[in-house]
Design a protein around this motif. Structure first.
Motif, mmCIF file in Angstrom:
data_model
loop_
_atom_site.group_PDB
_atom_site.id
_atom_site.type_symbol
_atom_site.label_atom_id
_atom_site.label_comp_id
_atom_site.label_asym_id
_atom_site.label_seq_id
_atom_site.Cartn_x
_atom_site.Cartn_y
_atom_site.Cartn_z
ATOM 1 N N ASN A 84 1.011 -1.273 -0.160
ATOM 2 C CA ASN A 84 -0.063 -0.060 0.159
ATOM 3 C C ASN A 84 0.657 1.212 0.067
ATOM 4 N N ALA A 118 -3.212 4.771 -2.123
ATOM 5 C CA ALA A 118 -4.247 3.572 -2.442
ATOM 6 C C ALA A 118 -3.730 2.343 -2.090
ATOM 7 N N MET A 164 -1.126 -0.185 -4.464
ATOM 8 C CA MET A 164 -0.841 0.481 -5.729
ATOM 9 C C MET A 164 0.635 0.244 -6.470
ATOM 10 N N HIS A 174 -7.969 6.907 -7.518
ATOM 11 C CA HIS A 174 -6.642 6.234 -7.633
ATOM 12 C C HIS A 174 -6.664 4.709 -7.571
ATOM 13 N N LYS A 183 -6.781 1.129 -9.148
ATOM 14 C CA LYS A 183 -5.952 0.640 -10.465
ATOM 15 C C LYS A 183 -6.968 0.304 -11.694
#
Length: 355
Positions: free
Chosen positions: A146, A150, A153, A319, A321
């Motif tokens: 993390n 986010a 990420m 944010h 994915k």
């Protein structure tokens, strides 16, 4: 029980067997040559199982070291990764050595990321000890950590050489930790496996009933994950189905503060919220949201979170994915046992966050 994840370049087996933790050394020897192994775990799981696994590996001829970190989602970050790199360097780990992830989803994600990036990648094995990890995160090769922006990420796609699941490790989980894994199990029934949904319907919902049905629900959940991963290893198509409830769930996790809402709890909240709005829009069948609420409630999963801020959650979603430019791919269940992608303008996600 055994399931084959038959990927063209990196096939491996998922072994599900009660008591298998005591046979880790034999299992590992069937997959790897003698080498140095770093067990990566957290302080809680390490205290329960690290010595047992270490001794089994040493009896099988491996040289073993153990790295542990403070348990919890808050440790799943690049700071912990750097500490792991330092540990591996100090123990002279080379590209011919391997890592074993021993623990829940946080451990598996972080250890897999370390293995996939240390010296451009060394091989690793997954030994998941939580229900969430056993049915979901240990399978499929997604690794990650993390950031303040986010969840997950920063990460890679790197398949393990094998996954060993001992359902007996579930007996040492706390009640909340056991229950949160049911968020992912319920998801699998909804998106792919009506028989799994029927089994969940027949259960009375207590922690003991989860333990009594553990082998069956783990096998069925892993089988759904296996099928999807083989068809779409890199998450560009049908693997997105596995994200049902996750788009909003990840935003809840991130905005609540990592670890405040557990992953499976957030998935339950996300499934209920997106289904409620999708049902209103005619995208999901009437009454399915109530069925999901009833199933989550039966097993003790939350269906809501306070304080609920549309703007804060929406900002976290930007944010995600699954966002592509000004579009985002969400997952819906058009009928029980199937899933579909619902691509919408990112701005429209605000409607899916409204209470």
């Amino acid at each position: 029980m055994k399931l084959r994840v038959d990927l063209p370049h990196s096939p491996y087996d998922i072994v599900i067997e009660k008591g298998s933790l005591s046979k880790v050394g034999t299992w590992t020897r069937s997959l790897w040559q003698p080498q140095k192994i770093a067990i990566i775990t957290d302080n809680h799981v390490g205290g329960l199982y690290a010595e047992k696994v270490k001794l089994s590996l040493e009896d099988a001829g491996f040289d073993v070291v153990v790295f542990d970190f403070l348990e919890g989602e808050a440790s799943k970050n690049l700071k912990t990764v750097n500490k792991a790199y330092e540990f591996l360097v100090k123990n002279n780990m080379t590209r011919s050595d391997g890592i074993i992830a021993l623990g829940g989803g946080v451990v598996g994600d972080l250890a897999g990321f370390v293995a996939s990036t240390y010296m451009r990648g060394i091989h690793f094995l997954q030994i998941p000890t939580s229900l969430t990890a056993q049915v979901d995160s240990s399978i499929g090769g997604k690794t990650g950590v993390n950031t303040p922006f986010a969840k997950n990420m920063v990460g890679t796609f790197t398949q393990p050489d094998g996954v060993l699941i001992d359902p007996e490790t579930l007996t040492t989980l706390g009640k909340r930790e056991l229950i949160e894994g049911m968020g992912e199990v319920i998801k699998y029934g909804l998106i792919d496996d009506v028989e799994l949904w029927d089994e969940l319907t027949s259960m009375e919902g207590s922690p003991q009933s989860i333990l009594d049905h553990a082998e069956s629900i783990i096998y069925r959940s892993c089988n759904v994950k296996r099928k999807v991963v083989v068809e779409d290893e890199l998450d560009n198509g049908v693997r997105l189905y596995l994200n049902f409830g996750h788009t909003i769930g990840h935003a809840v996790e991130a905005t609540a503060g990592y670890g405040k809402v557990m992953h499976g709890e957030a998935v339950a909240i996300g499934m209920v919220q997106i289904s409620r709005i999708a049902e209103k829009k005619g995208l999901m069948p009437q009454g399915i949201t109530q069925d999901i609420i009833a199933m989550c409630a039966k097993f003790g999963l939350p269906i809501d979170y306070h304080p609920w801020s549309v703007e804060v959650l929406y900002d976290a979603l930007t944010h995600d994915k699954k966002a592509r430019g000004k579009l985002i791919k969400t997952v819906i269940v058009p009928e029980l046992g199937s899933a579909a992608i619902n691509q919408i303008p990112l701005e429209e996600m605000k409607e899916y966050l409204e209470k």
